[in-house]
Structures are given as C-alpha cells and as structure tokens.
Design a protein around this motif. Structure first.
Motif, PDB file in Angstrom:
ATOM      1  N   PHE A 122     -59.488   8.222  -2.960  1.00 54.48           N
ATOM      2  CA  PHE A 122     -58.312   7.577  -2.180  1.00 54.48           C
ATOM      3  C   PHE A 122     -57.015   7.306  -2.607  1.00 54.48           C
ATOM      4  O   PHE A 122     -57.994   6.282  -2.577  1.00 54.48           O
ATOM      5  CB  PHE A 122     -58.543   7.970  -0.749  1.00 54.48           C
ATOM      6  CG  PHE A 122     -57.236   8.470  -0.045  1.00 54.48           C
ATOM      7  CD1 PHE A 122     -55.851   8.594  -0.532  1.00 54.48           C
ATOM      8  CD2 PHE A 122     -57.037   7.895   1.152  1.00 54.48           C
ATOM      9  CE1 PHE A 122     -54.637   9.096   0.391  1.00 54.48           C
ATOM     10  CE2 PHE A 122     -56.190   8.254   1.995  1.00 54.48           C
ATOM     11  CZ  PHE A 122     -54.665   8.264   1.483  1.00 54.48           C
ATOM     12  N   ARG A 123     -56.287   7.091  -3.258  1.00 59.56           N
ATOM     13  CA  ARG A 123     -55.065   6.442  -4.418  1.00 59.56           C
ATOM     14  C   ARG A 123     -56.205   5.504  -4.695  1.00 59.56           C
ATOM     15  O   ARG A 123     -56.241   3.669  -5.011  1.00 59.56           O
ATOM     16  CB  ARG A 123     -54.929   5.345  -2.576  1.00 59.56           C
ATOM     17  CG  ARG A 123     -53.831   5.926  -1.832  1.00 59.56           C
ATOM     18  CD  ARG A 123     -52.864   5.044  -1.081  1.00 59.56           C
ATOM     19  NE  ARG A 123     -51.642   5.929   0.005  1.00 59.56           N
ATOM     20  CZ  ARG A 123     -51.127   7.087  -0.594  1.00 59.56           C
ATOM     21  NH1 ARG A 123     -50.779   7.094  -1.617  1.00 59.56           N
ATOM     22  NH2 ARG A 123     -49.999   7.367   0.669  1.00 59.56           N
ATOM     23  N   GLY A 124     -56.984   5.750  -5.274  1.00 55.80           N
ATOM     24  CA  GLY A 124     -57.865   5.365  -6.459  1.00 55.80           C
ATOM     25  C   GLY A 124     -59.197   4.932  -6.288  1.00 55.80           C
ATOM     26  O   GLY A 124     -59.893   4.318  -7.061  1.00 55.80           O
ATOM     27  N   GLU A 125     -59.148   5.171  -4.929  1.00 52.59           N
ATOM     28  CA  GLU A 125     -60.835   3.878  -4.668  1.00 52.59           C
ATOM     29  C   GLU A 125     -61.234   5.232  -4.369  1.00 52.59           C
ATOM     30  O   GLU A 125     -61.481   6.679  -3.899  1.00 52.59           O
ATOM     31  CB  GLU A 125     -59.819   3.487  -2.918  1.00 52.59           C
ATOM     32  CG  GLU A 125     -61.429   2.832  -2.683  1.00 52.59           C
ATOM     33  CD  GLU A 125     -61.226   2.090  -1.816  1.00 52.59           C
ATOM     34  OE1 GLU A 125     -61.760   1.611  -0.916  1.00 52.59           O
ATOM     35  OE2 GLU A 125     -59.913   2.453  -0.839  1.00 52.59           O
ATOM     36  N   LYS A 126     -62.836   5.398  -4.171  1.00 53.18           N
ATOM     37  CA  LYS A 126     -64.109   5.627  -3.980  1.00 53.18           C
ATOM     38  C   LYS A 126     -64.145   5.351  -2.714  1.00 53.18           C
ATOM     39  O   LYS A 126     -63.863   5.285  -1.825  1.00 53.18           O
ATOM     40  CB  LYS A 126     -65.403   5.040  -4.429  1.00 53.18           C
ATOM     41  CG  LYS A 126     -65.383   5.570  -6.240  1.00 53.18           C
ATOM     42  CD  LYS A 126     -67.325   5.431  -6.328  1.00 53.18           C
ATOM     43  CE  LYS A 126     -67.561   5.692  -8.008  1.00 53.18           C
ATOM     44  NZ  LYS A 126     -68.600   5.670  -8.120  1.00 53.18           N
ATOM     45  N   ALA A 127     -63.989   6.991  -2.141  1.00 51.98           N
ATOM     46  CA  ALA A 127     -64.159   7.137  -0.356  1.00 51.98           C
ATOM     47  C   ALA A 127     -64.742   7.703   0.291  1.00 51.98           C
ATOM     48  O   ALA A 127     -64.833   7.720   1.190  1.00 51.98           O
ATOM     49  CB  ALA A 127     -62.578   7.816  -0.196  1.00 51.98           C
ATOM     50  N   LEU A 128     -65.333   8.739  -0.815  1.00 50.01           N
ATOM     51  CA  LEU A 128     -66.305  10.065   0.232  1.00 50.01           C
ATOM     52  C   LEU A 128     -66.831  10.838  -1.156  1.00 50.01           C
ATOM     53  O   LEU A 128     -66.642  11.567  -1.740  1.00 50.01           O
ATOM     54  CB  LEU A 128     -65.972  10.878   0.655  1.00 50.01           C
ATOM     55  CG  LEU A 128     -66.965  12.057   2.093  1.00 50.01           C
ATOM     56  CD1 LEU A 128     -67.439  10.810   3.131  1.00 50.01           C
ATOM     57  CD2 LEU A 128     -64.883  13.109   2.441  1.00 50.01           C
TER      58      LEU A 128
END
Length: 463
Positions: free
Chosen positions: A265-271
C-alpha cells in the motif's frame, strides 16, 4: 447542516405516503412512518391471504394495504418509497411521477439524515465481504460502526441513534443506486461484469446505476476502484474527489497492489497473503479494496489483526462441515458466473460443484472453460441447468466425462449425489452462478437449506 430524522418525517406530515413492497426490509420503514403519525399506504403484489402476520400487524397499526395483482392500480400519493427491486421506469412509477409524486427510497432518506460519515460498497462480486471487512477493521480501530443496506439491516430507523463520530458502512445494489441523488464520503466499486440483466434494460444502464455511488460526491470524497477491471478503471476521470486504485496485475501509483504473496500500500509492505484466513485470490482483492477504504481511519495493524481472525461471511465460501474427509462449502451468494469462477479459484484442487438456478439472462460462456479446469463432477439443478451444461460442452478443452455431469431436480438430490460421489480429500462446493428465485426466496434461504441438508448427512448415507 443535515436535517434530523424527526425533521425529515415532520416534512412529510399532511402528505399521502405510499411504500411499495412490504418485505422485511420495508417493514421497519412503515412502522417508523406510522409512529410519526403519517398516512401510509403499503403496497405489495402478494395476495392478502398469503401475507405474513407481521404485515397484517402493520394494518392494525394504521397502514392501508393495497395487495394482489392490481396493487398499483389507482394508487395516488405525494411521496412514494420505491422498493429496490422495482425499476424506476416501471410504468406505475412513471405515471405517479407524472402526477407529481416524489419517488424516493429508504436508502435515499437515510443518506439525507445520517449524522455520520458513510462508507458504501458496490460491485458485481465481493461487495458483501468487502463491506463486512471495512466494518470489522473500523471496529477493531475502536470506531462505532453501523452496517446495513443491501447486506440486510435497514438503517433509516436507526439514524437517530447514530452520533457524528460514528461510521455507517453500507452495501448498495444497482437497484438501490439507480435513482440515488446522494453519494457516500468513501465509495468502493469492487468490479463490474454483466449482472441483473433480467431487470436492467442493458449493460449500459447497469453500469450507470453503479456510477451513482460516486457521481454525487464532493471534492473531499474518496473513490476506491479496481484497476484491473476496464469498466471501473474508466470511472476515475469522472470522480470529483480523490481516487485510489487496487490491483492484482499492476502497481498503480499511490494505490494498493499484490506482488507475489505480498500486498503493498503506497509502496509499503502491508499484508502477507498467508496471513489472510479467507481462502481465494478474490478475497485478497477484497482486502485490498477495504485497505484503501479505511486509510486514515484505521491502521495496518488493525487490518492485519482482522485478516488473521476473520473467518468470512455466511454463504460466502463458508465451510459447513467435514464428513469422512470431505469438506462441504456453502457459496450460495454466488449468483453470477464471475462469482462462481472466483469460488472455483479458491481451491487448489478440482471440486464437486453444485450449480444452477434462476435465469438472469447472463451468458455462461466464460464459466464453461473454468468448470472444465476446476470441476471433477458437475451437479446441475434449477432453471439454468441446460444452459450451464451447454457452456461446458462448448468449452474448447472439454472432453467427454471431464467433468462428469449429472442433472437433478432438487438441492436435496444434489447433496445426496455429491455425498455418494465424494471421496476423502474432496471438496463439495455449492456455488450456483445464478440467483435462487427459481426454487428459493433468496440466496440466504438457499444457503441455509444447503447447510441443513449437509448437517443431516451421516455415515450411513454413503451407499
């Protein structure tokens, strides 16, 4: 400043009110109108002798009943609450409109009086699970959440209990959206594919109905769209507020995407996909949509916590039981071919599929090859049985006996056939690809019937 529930009903005083449809969803509305001292005519095509006792109680409370085949004949009213299943261009509604009647709905009224922010979800598939995920994530974040709309509970009667700091999360069908003049603060469109063409005059009308979920947004509104769906992607230029895409196949800038088994999400590992309890790639999509919707209202920790613990919504790839090594799943919500295709992709093996039902005049051609690839035995039941069989026969990879195909008359016979054919390690999946109206009141009754039949199975049933 929005009007309150009381001021809304005060504005109706002295007017003749008609409510079209006296089903479960409209009964609270009728009781609310009567409680505010309004003159209400409740209309339904069900003959009087077949009415539920709860409807007759409305008559005792003061409602005037118009029932039977001619229930809309000679009807006059200042304000008409349309049942979602009635097309706005129904000749009776057109006539009422020409006579000066204002046509509205329970959901339209709720949007006009709701004191808190509204999140709304629509789409051809996945909208109930996505709606539920958004609600569960917001609850985990400590919000007071009200869930309703097409998912079940009417929200208008509850509006006076809501606080400005609460959040309402609603599922909206194309029928509810068709003549809406309000849009939610956060709107989600999961995907769009041919559906309900037995009611909508064509696909263009169906798409335009769905667009009402965002067309009336303000500049501070947010729209969440499926980038992988050509139709939903085309909505973005018309949005008045911000747009966030989610995708399985691309990496939309500022959006949510799946890369391998990781959601970003927006370049960040989220799930991580392994942390999502719900099976199937389509549920990863549902999480991506929900993740984009709750941005600013809940944390990634809230999302991860729900992903690890949320076991799904009833009738949506719901594990009913395991018997003699065979798992039985209830996916009765699958009332379209695309939804059944998603269900088939949820399993790493070929399944025993029970399919068929009411004919919504949707092509089963795309479903045929998927059945050939993912089904070992196809048990057909209902009005569309022959159309689905033909779609399988027409599939390029079809070979006689792959899958095996049988046709039965009832769901009970289908369950018994599955029981006899299944071996340890098999999956039996009810995923009809059709609505339930040919044999059941709705998909929920169909699903509950299936679950009851499966629970009745015992070891002696295997012949």
């Amino acid at each position: 400043m929005k009007e309150t529930l009381d001021s809304y009903f005060d504005s109706l005083k002295g007017k003749k009110i008609a409510v079209l449809g006296i089903g479960v969803s409209n009964q609270p509305l009728i009781r609310l109108l009567l409680a505010h001292g309004l003159h209400v005519t409740a209309c339904d095509k069900t003959p009087r002798e077949q009415l539920d006792p709860a409807v007759l109680e409305l008559e005792q409370a003061g409602a005037v009943l118009h029932t039977g085949a001619d229930y809309l004949d000679h009807l006059t009213a200042d304000v008409v609450f349309r049942t979602p299943g009635m097309h706005p261009e129904n000749p009776a509604l057109v006539k009422l409109r020409e006579q000066g009647s204002v046509i509205t709905s329970e959901m339209e009224a709720f949007f006009s009086v709701c004191p808190c922010e509204i999140f709304a979800v629509t789409g051809s598939d996945g909208k109930t699970t996505t709606t539920t995920l958004i609600a569960e994530i917001l609850k985990h974040a400590g919000k007071t959440v009200w869930v309703g709309g097409n998912i079940g509970q009417p929200l208008l009667p509850l509006a006076d209990q809501m606080k400005p700091t609460d959040i309402a999360v609603v599922e909206l069908s194309s029928f509810q959206l068709m003549d809406m003049t309000h849009s939610p603060k956060v709107a989600v469109v999961t995907n769009l594919a041919p559906n309900h063409l037995d009611v909508h005059k064509d696909m263009a009308e169906y798409i335009h109905a769905k667009e009402h979920i965002y067309l009336h947004q303000h500049a501070d509104g947010r729209l969440i769209l499926n980038y992988d769906n050509d139709i939903t992607r085309s909505f973005a230029p018309k949005a008045k507020g911000s747009v966030t895409f989610f995708s399985r196949t691309a990496k939309p800038e500022g959006g949510v995407w799946l890369d391998g088994d990781t959601v970003y999400f927006r370049g960040e590992k989220a799930l991580e996909r392994k942390d999502i309890l719900l099976p199937g790639l389509h549920n990863v999509e549902n999480y991506m949509a929900a993740m984009a919707a709750v941005e600013g209202y809940a944390s990634l920790e809230d999302i991860r916590a729900v992903a690890k613990t949320f076991g799904g919504v009833e009738h949506r790839i719901e594990l009913v039981r395991e018997l003699d090594g065979v798992k039985y799943y209830n996916d009765s919500i699958a009332s379209s071919p695309t939804r059944t295709m998603a269900g088939l992709h949820s399993f790493d093996q070929q399944v025993i599929l029970i399919a068929g039902g009411y004919d919504k005049h949707i092509s089963f051609a795309p479903l045929g090859p998927e059945i050939v690839s993912h089904v070992k035995r196809l048990i057909l039941c209902g009005a569309t049985a022959e159309k689905i069989r033909q779609a399988v026969l027409d599939a390029p990879e079809y070979a006689p006996g792959h899958p095996e195909m049988v046709e039965v008359s009832t769901l009970a016979e289908a369950v018994q056939d599955a029981r006899r054919a299944a071996k340890a390690g098999d999956v039996v999946l009810l995923s009809p690809a059709c609505a339930a109206f040919d044999q059941f009141k709705n998909f929920m009754v169909r699903g509950k019937t299936f679950k009851a039949l499966v629970q009745q199975l015992n070891k002696e049933d295997a012949g």
